[in-house]
Design an enzyme around this catalytic site. Structure first.
Site, PDB file in Angstrom:
ATOM      1  CB  ILE A 157      -0.971   0.000   1.206  1.00  0.00           C
ATOM      2  CG1 ILE A 157      -1.796  -1.304   1.201  1.00  0.00           C
ATOM      3  CG2 ILE A 157      -1.880   1.239   1.180  1.00  0.00           C
ATOM      4  CD1 ILE A 157      -2.494  -1.654  -0.115  1.00  0.00           C
ATOM      5  CG  ASP A 240     -13.137   2.906 -14.755  1.00  0.00           C
ATOM      6  OD1 ASP A 240     -12.287   2.062 -15.092  1.00  0.00           O
ATOM      7  OD2 ASP A 240     -14.366   2.731 -14.889  1.00  0.00           O
ATOM      8  NE  ARG A 243      -6.722   0.408 -13.687  1.00  0.00           N
ATOM      9  CZ  ARG A 243      -7.682  -0.495 -13.728  1.00  0.00           C
ATOM     10  NH1 ARG A 243      -8.718  -0.345 -14.518  1.00  0.00           N
ATOM     11  NH2 ARG A 243      -7.587  -1.581 -12.990  1.00  0.00           N
ATOM     12  NE  ARG A 268      30.194  10.145 -25.254  1.00  0.00           N
ATOM     13  CZ  ARG A 268      31.263   9.915 -24.506  1.00  0.00           C
ATOM     14  NH1 ARG A 268      31.766  10.861 -23.727  1.00  0.00           N
ATOM     15  NH2 ARG A 268      31.840   8.731 -24.527  1.00  0.00           N
ATOM     16  CD  GLN A 339      21.564   0.583 -26.036  1.00  0.00           C
ATOM     17  OE1 GLN A 339      21.241   0.128 -24.936  1.00  0.00           O
ATOM     18  NE2 GLN A 339      22.539   0.084 -26.769  1.00  0.00           N
ATOM     19  CD  GLU A 366      -3.521   3.888  -9.314  1.00  0.00           C
ATOM     20  OE1 GLU A 366      -4.525   4.201  -9.974  1.00  0.00           O
ATOM     21  OE2 GLU A 366      -2.846   4.676  -8.630  1.00  0.00           O
ATOM     22  CD  GLU A 370       0.948  -8.282 -18.098  1.00  0.00           C
ATOM     23  OE1 GLU A 370       0.786  -7.668 -17.024  1.00  0.00           O
ATOM     24  OE2 GLU A 370       2.030  -8.269 -18.715  1.00  0.00           O
TER      25      GLU A 370
HETATM   26  C1  LIG Z   1       5.305  -0.242  -5.381  1.00  0.00           C
HETATM   27  C2  LIG Z   1       3.893  -0.739  -5.361  1.00  0.00           C
HETATM   28  C3  LIG Z   1       2.888   0.108  -4.953  1.00  0.00           C
HETATM   29  C4  LIG Z   1       1.549  -0.341  -4.916  1.00  0.00           C
HETATM   30  N1  LIG Z   1       0.576   0.487  -4.413  1.00  0.00           N
HETATM   31  C5  LIG Z   1      -0.675  -0.016  -4.195  1.00  0.00           C
HETATM   32  C6  LIG Z   1      -1.664   0.750  -3.492  1.00  0.00           C
HETATM   33  O1  LIG Z   1      -1.440   1.909  -3.125  1.00  0.00           O
HETATM   34  N2  LIG Z   1      -2.867   0.173  -3.259  1.00  0.00           N
HETATM   35  C7  LIG Z   1      -3.158  -1.102  -3.626  1.00  0.00           C
HETATM   36  O2  LIG Z   1      -4.264  -1.563  -3.357  1.00  0.00           O
HETATM   37  N3  LIG Z   1      -2.241  -1.852  -4.318  1.00  0.00           N
HETATM   38  C8  LIG Z   1      -1.009  -1.344  -4.581  1.00  0.00           C
HETATM   39  N4  LIG Z   1      -0.059  -2.112  -5.226  1.00  0.00           N
HETATM   40  C9  LIG Z   1      -0.417  -3.442  -5.651  1.00  0.00           C
HETATM   41  C10 LIG Z   1      -0.516  -3.581  -7.171  1.00  0.00           C
HETATM   42  O3  LIG Z   1      -1.641  -2.901  -7.659  1.00  0.00           O
HETATM   43  C11 LIG Z   1      -0.529  -5.084  -7.497  1.00  0.00           C
HETATM   44  O4  LIG Z   1       0.774  -5.574  -7.206  1.00  0.00           O
HETATM   45  C12 LIG Z   1      -0.915  -5.367  -8.921  1.00  0.00           C
HETATM   46  O5  LIG Z   1      -2.269  -5.044  -9.150  1.00  0.00           O
HETATM   47  C13 LIG Z   1      -0.676  -6.825  -9.321  1.00  0.00           C
HETATM   48  O6  LIG Z   1      -1.143  -7.708  -8.357  1.00  0.00           O
HETATM   49  P1  LIG Z   1      -0.158  -8.891  -7.852  1.00  0.00           P
HETATM   50  O7  LIG Z   1       1.127  -8.241  -7.460  1.00  0.00           O
HETATM   51  O8  LIG Z   1      -0.872  -9.677  -6.838  1.00  0.00           O
HETATM   52  O9  LIG Z   1       0.116  -9.757  -9.139  1.00  0.00           O
HETATM   53  P2  LIG Z   1      -0.790 -10.979  -9.673  1.00  0.00           P
HETATM   54  O10 LIG Z   1      -2.215 -10.578  -9.705  1.00  0.00           O
HETATM   55  O11 LIG Z   1      -0.403 -12.203  -8.909  1.00  0.00           O
HETATM   56  O12 LIG Z   1      -0.251 -11.095 -11.168  1.00  0.00           O
HETATM   57  C14 LIG Z   1       0.993 -11.722 -11.492  1.00  0.00           C
HETATM   58  C15 LIG Z   1       1.156 -11.661 -13.022  1.00  0.00           C
HETATM   59  O13 LIG Z   1       0.074 -12.363 -13.654  1.00  0.00           O
HETATM   60  C16 LIG Z   1      -0.615 -11.494 -14.540  1.00  0.00           C
HETATM   61  N5  LIG Z   1      -2.038 -11.807 -14.490  1.00  0.00           N
HETATM   62  C17 LIG Z   1      -2.805 -11.954 -13.374  1.00  0.00           C
HETATM   63  N6  LIG Z   1      -4.073 -12.233 -13.722  1.00  0.00           N
HETATM   64  C18 LIG Z   1      -4.103 -12.254 -15.081  1.00  0.00           C
HETATM   65  C19 LIG Z   1      -5.127 -12.477 -16.040  1.00  0.00           C
HETATM   66  N7  LIG Z   1      -6.398 -12.698 -15.669  1.00  0.00           N
HETATM   67  N8  LIG Z   1      -4.797 -12.441 -17.356  1.00  0.00           N
HETATM   68  C20 LIG Z   1      -3.521 -12.171 -17.739  1.00  0.00           C
HETATM   69  N9  LIG Z   1      -2.516 -11.942 -16.871  1.00  0.00           N
HETATM   70  C21 LIG Z   1      -2.799 -11.980 -15.572  1.00  0.00           C
HETATM   71  C22 LIG Z   1      -0.322 -10.092 -14.041  1.00  0.00           C
HETATM   72  O14 LIG Z   1      -0.466  -9.125 -15.063  1.00  0.00           O
HETATM   73  C23 LIG Z   1       1.118 -10.229 -13.573  1.00  0.00           C
HETATM   74  O15 LIG Z   1       1.989 -10.120 -14.673  1.00  0.00           O
HETATM   75  C24 LIG Z   1       1.259  -1.659  -5.319  1.00  0.00           C
HETATM   76  C25 LIG Z   1       2.285  -2.507  -5.764  1.00  0.00           C
HETATM   77  C26 LIG Z   1       3.584  -2.068  -5.767  1.00  0.00           C
HETATM   78  C27 LIG Z   1       4.675  -3.013  -6.202  1.00  0.00           C
END
Ligand SMILES: Cc1cc2nc3c(=O)[nH]c(=O)nc-3n(C[C@H](O)[C@H](O)[C@H](O)COP(=O)(O)OP(=O)(O)OC[C@H]3O[C@@H](n4cnc5c(N)ncnc54)[C@H](O)[C@@H]3O)c2cc1C
Length: 393
Positions: A157, A240, A243, A268, A339, A366, A370
């Site tokens: 978060i 919505d 993002r 350069r 690069q 957010e 994907e």
């Molecule tokens: C620095 C940082 C700040 C963040 N800040 C916030 C915040 O303020 N509030 C908050 O609520 N969250 C926050 N997040 C969480 C972030 O939104 C999630 O990490 C993100 O939505 C992905 O969820 P996950 O990490 O569980 O990955 P997963 O959902 O486990 O996904 C793993 C991979 O599988 C892919 N994938 C998953 N489902 C599908 C599908 N149906 N089809 C195709 N591909 C798929 C994903 O694209 C990804 O490449 C933050 C994360 C980070 C690292």
């Protein structure tokens, strides 16, 4: 005068933000990255100049200048420091549920302090076991007499430990999927609520990313946003609109990297001339600039759609396209900028190294890119275009 997409009034505010970013934030950016410390001085700067107010309506103490200008402000700050741009984007993310679903009383209670920057906000949807699949969340909210009791945890978060107001999503009906989720405002001093730890990260190092724990955390029933069971809808309506804040951050990073690479390539020299005059380098600069401008087209279009009252249904696809394209551009353009600088691009003395690390997160949070592609395709499938093909052989 160069042709501009913004009105004179909007340009005046953009230029104010641009000046603050260049004169006051740019000189701090490398230090913020290296120290991994949340930049309270930047928050103070935003407070002093009323920059948080750009995100809010006049009736809540903001400028009422609209979404396009808010996105422009995030872009301008992110050109020089992605961590600082994120402070504005997350203030919007964390406030949106109150703006969209809060009662008059809730809006009056929370929004003015967010508009002045006295309070910082956070948005807590993700859990260890539920990121893209947010309906799989496990945090629960049990109704008591005049309160809800929250138990569970949230992961990753942004603004954990610095926010005083958290929008938290929890299941009021643990057996149900989406319809079991409700949205709440949790204040940082709530007994039973704590930030368990902060994560070390690849980029946006000055931003805090933390785990929230709720252990019998009792919040007033008056902090429920909307009705019980409306939380998932609220979460998606927020995303919505939020993002594009990440899109603006991505575009700012990309444009900042392009501007830096351009100046570097001008001076350069190799083989007797500036590298900008070698066609392969010139082509990179041209492609980087074109991608930034195309991304800006999608982003500003979204801002105008909101400001001109487009329906929520229309915003979903426009928002996902802006997020997808601006942030893929951020990653690609910053890699190209490294690069263009050659070996110098890879070392910390030059800012494109930081920009490339900062860019990566914009493709992830957010909703990963994907997920944005899934959203765009889903919206496309709702559209009927058969009539466009009439007569096509
Ligand atoms: C620095 C940082 C700040 C963040 N800040 C916030 C915040 O303020 N509030 C908050 O609520 N969250 C926050 N997040 C969480 C972030 O939104 C999630 O990490 C993100 O939505 C992905 O969820 P996950 O990490 O569980 O990955 P997963 O959902 O486990 O996904 C793993 C991979 O599988 C892919 N994938 C998953 N489902 C599908 C599908 N149906 N089809 C195709 N591909 C798929 C994903 O694209 C990804 O490449 C933050 C994360 C980070 C690292």
């Amino acid at each position: 005068m160069p042709w501009e997409q913004l009105s004179d009034d909007q340009l005046e505010i953009r230029d104010l933000v641009r000046t603050i970013a260049r004169e006051r934030i740019a000189p701090r950016a490398a230090e913020i990255d290296a120290s991994h410390e949340f930049p309270w001085d930047v928050v103070e700067l935003f407070r002093e100049h009323g920059i948080f107010g750009l995100l809010f309506d006049e009736r809540h103490g903001g400028t009422g200048t609209g979404t396009l200008l808010a996105l422009v402000a995030i872009e301008e700050v992110s050109k020089v420091c992605a961590t600082s741009g994120l402070i504005l984007a997350v203030q919007e993310l964390g406030s949106l549920a109150v703006k969209l679903a809060g009662s008059e009383e809730q809006q009056a209670r929370f929004l003015p302090k967010l508009a002045s920057g006295e309070s910082l906000a956070a948005y807590a949807l993700t859990e260890a076991g539920s990121g893209s699949d947010s309906a799989a969340m496990r945090t629960t909210a049990r109704r008591g007499d005049d309160e809800y009791v929250l138990d569970g945890s949230k992961r990753f978060i942004t603004n954990a430990s610095v926010a005083s107001v958290y929008t938290v999503f929890a299941k009021t009906d643990p057996e149900a999927g989406h319809p079991g989720i409700s949205a709440f405002v949790v204040e940082a001093d709530t007994p039973g609520f704590e930030v368990a730890r902060l994560e070390p990260k690849m980029g946006i190092s000055g931003s805090t990313t933390g785990e929230l724990l709720f252990d019998d955390a009792r919040i007033p029933a008056a902090n429920l946003l909307g009705d019980e069971g409306e939380g998932f809808k609220i979460a998606m309506r927020v995303l919505d609109r939020s993002r594009p804040g990440v899109a603006a951050q991505g575009l700012g990073i990309a444009q900042g990297a392009t501007d830096y690479a351009l100046e570097y390539a001008r001076t350069r020299e190799t083989m007797g001339k500036p590298i900008a005059e070698h066609q392969l380098v010139a082509a990179k600069l041209a492609d980087m600039e074109t991608a930034c401008e195309a991304a800006r087209g999608l982003l500003y279009r979204f801002g105008r759609m909101v400001d001109e009252g487009a329906s929520e249904a229309e915003l979903t696809k426009a928002s996902a396209m802006a997020k997808l394209y601006c942030t893929d551009t951020a990653m690609w353009v910053t890699t190209e900028a490294v690069q263009v600088l050659g070996g110098y691009g890879y070392i910390k003395e030059y800012p494109v190294e930081r920009m490339m690390r900062d860019a990566k997160i914009t493709q992830i949070y957010e909703g990963t890119n994907e997920i944005q592609r899934l959203v765009i395709a889903r919206e496309m499938l709702k559209e009927s275009r058969a009539f466009l093909l009439a007569g096509v052989g």
